[in-house]
Write an enzyme that holds these catalytic residues in place. Sequence first.
Site, short mmCIF file in Angstrom:
data_model
loop_
_atom_site.label_atom_id
_atom_site.label_comp_id
_atom_site.label_asym_id
_atom_site.label_seq_id
_atom_site.Cartn_x
_atom_site.Cartn_y
_atom_site.Cartn_z
N LYS A 14 0.78 -1.04 0.13
CA LYS A 14 0.16 -0.42 0.05
C LYS A 14 1.19 0.80 0.20
CE LYS A 14 -2.15 -1.38 3.59
NZ LYS A 14 -1.41 -2.06 3.57
N ARG A 89 -9.51 0.76 9.26
CA ARG A 89 -8.95 -0.14 9.46
C ARG A 89 -9.62 -1.04 9.77
NH1 ARG A 89 -3.49 0.74 8.56
NH2 ARG A 89 -2.05 -0.96 9.84
N ARG A 128 11.48 -5.48 4.10
CA ARG A 128 11.60 -4.55 4.42
C ARG A 128 12.06 -3.04 5.11
NH1 ARG A 128 5.09 -1.65 4.63
NH2 ARG A 128 5.58 -2.53 7.20
N ARG A 161 11.76 -0.81 10.76
CA ARG A 161 10.53 -1.25 11.70
C ARG A 161 10.75 -2.25 12.65
NH1 ARG A 161 5.31 -0.05 8.25
NH2 ARG A 161 4.57 -0.92 9.92
N ARG A 172 -0.33 -8.57 13.57
CA ARG A 172 -1.22 -7.64 13.10
C ARG A 172 -1.59 -8.58 11.67
NH1 ARG A 172 4.35 -4.87 10.49
NH2 ARG A 172 3.36 -4.27 9.17
P1 AMP Z 1 1.24 0.95 9.56
O1 AMP Z 1 1.80 1.52 8.59
O2 AMP Z 1 -0.40 0.80 8.30
O3 AMP Z 1 1.58 -1.05 8.71
O4 AMP Z 1 0.88 0.98 10.88
C1 AMP Z 1 1.08 0.53 11.42
C2 AMP Z 1 0.79 0.72 12.62
O5 AMP Z 1 0.42 1.99 13.08
C3 AMP Z 1 -0.36 -0.53 13.16
O6 AMP Z 1 0.03 -1.71 13.46
C4 AMP Z 1 -1.10 -0.22 13.57
O7 AMP Z 1 -0.76 0.00 15.33
C5 AMP Z 1 -1.02 2.05 13.28
N1 AMP Z 1 -1.29 2.65 12.38
C6 AMP Z 1 -1.60 3.13 11.62
N2 AMP Z 1 -3.04 3.16 11.09
C7 AMP Z 1 -3.89 2.80 11.96
C8 AMP Z 1 -5.24 2.68 11.56
N3 AMP Z 1 -6.22 3.61 10.35
N4 AMP Z 1 -5.89 2.64 12.85
C9 AMP Z 1 -5.21 2.02 14.39
N5 AMP Z 1 -3.97 2.10 14.13
C10 AMP Z 1 -3.33 2.49 12.66
#
Ligand code: AMP
Length: 214
Positions: A14, A89, A128, A161, A172
């Site tokens: 994404k 989400r 990554r 990360r 996740r």
């Molecule tokens: P991502 O970079 O999209 O993989 O997000 C990394 C982490 O940020 C996730 O595992 C969540 O802990 C938090 N996070 C990102 N977007 C959201 C969201 N829309 N709602 C809740 N937590 C989020």
Amino acid sequence: MNRIILLGPPGAGKGTQAKRLAQELKIAHISTGDILRQNVKDGTPLGGEAKDFMDRGLLVPDELMAKMLKSRFGEQDIKKGFILDGYPRNIAQAMTLEEIFKAMGLDIDAVIYLDTSEKVIIQRLSGRLVCSKCAANFHVSNMPPKKEGVCDKCQGSLYQRTDDNVETIKKRLEVYNNEVAQLIEYYKKLNKLYRLSADGEAGAVLKEIIALIK
Ligand code: AMP
């Protein structure tokens, strides 16, 4: 189409696709994960509240996310269009989004679902690399930087990360799988959902997305 949501599991690509699409279409890229990581890095109160959830692979509470998103949608660059990556989400977040759009007189043009197999997800996430300065994504073998440990775009240093470890990746994915079916149904009913396979190489997937949008 210039108001787009990208849906898909962690590792679907994404972030990579959203960054390229935003550049191509000259629209804003909103990555909720990037905004949260920046807040953690800057030591803001939001970052302080979000960090523990992120480290455990859990969702940051909806109320915090809603506040953050409302503030982001208050910025000017949204007017030229946007690509939303990492939000919503769950259904509660989809409702919040609808509220924000209603208040702004906006509507979503398309929700693009990036279908990805678990094998590809694990391979992508465990290799990554992310730029500490501009958040560009690389991969040790699929998309290596020209110089090891250095971002091609801004020369920032690359890091892995903390949530890209096998245990947190599994958590996740579990969180994602619990919520995604409802979201898919929701956008399907609104006739906004488009699905495509994101298992292929990033450039090929981008071409498919662009063909779909156009
Ligand atoms: P991502 O970079 O999209 O993989 O997000 C990394 C982490 O940020 C996730 O595992 C969540 O802990 C938090 N996070 C990102 N977007 C959201 C969201 N829309 N709602 C809740 N937590 C989020």
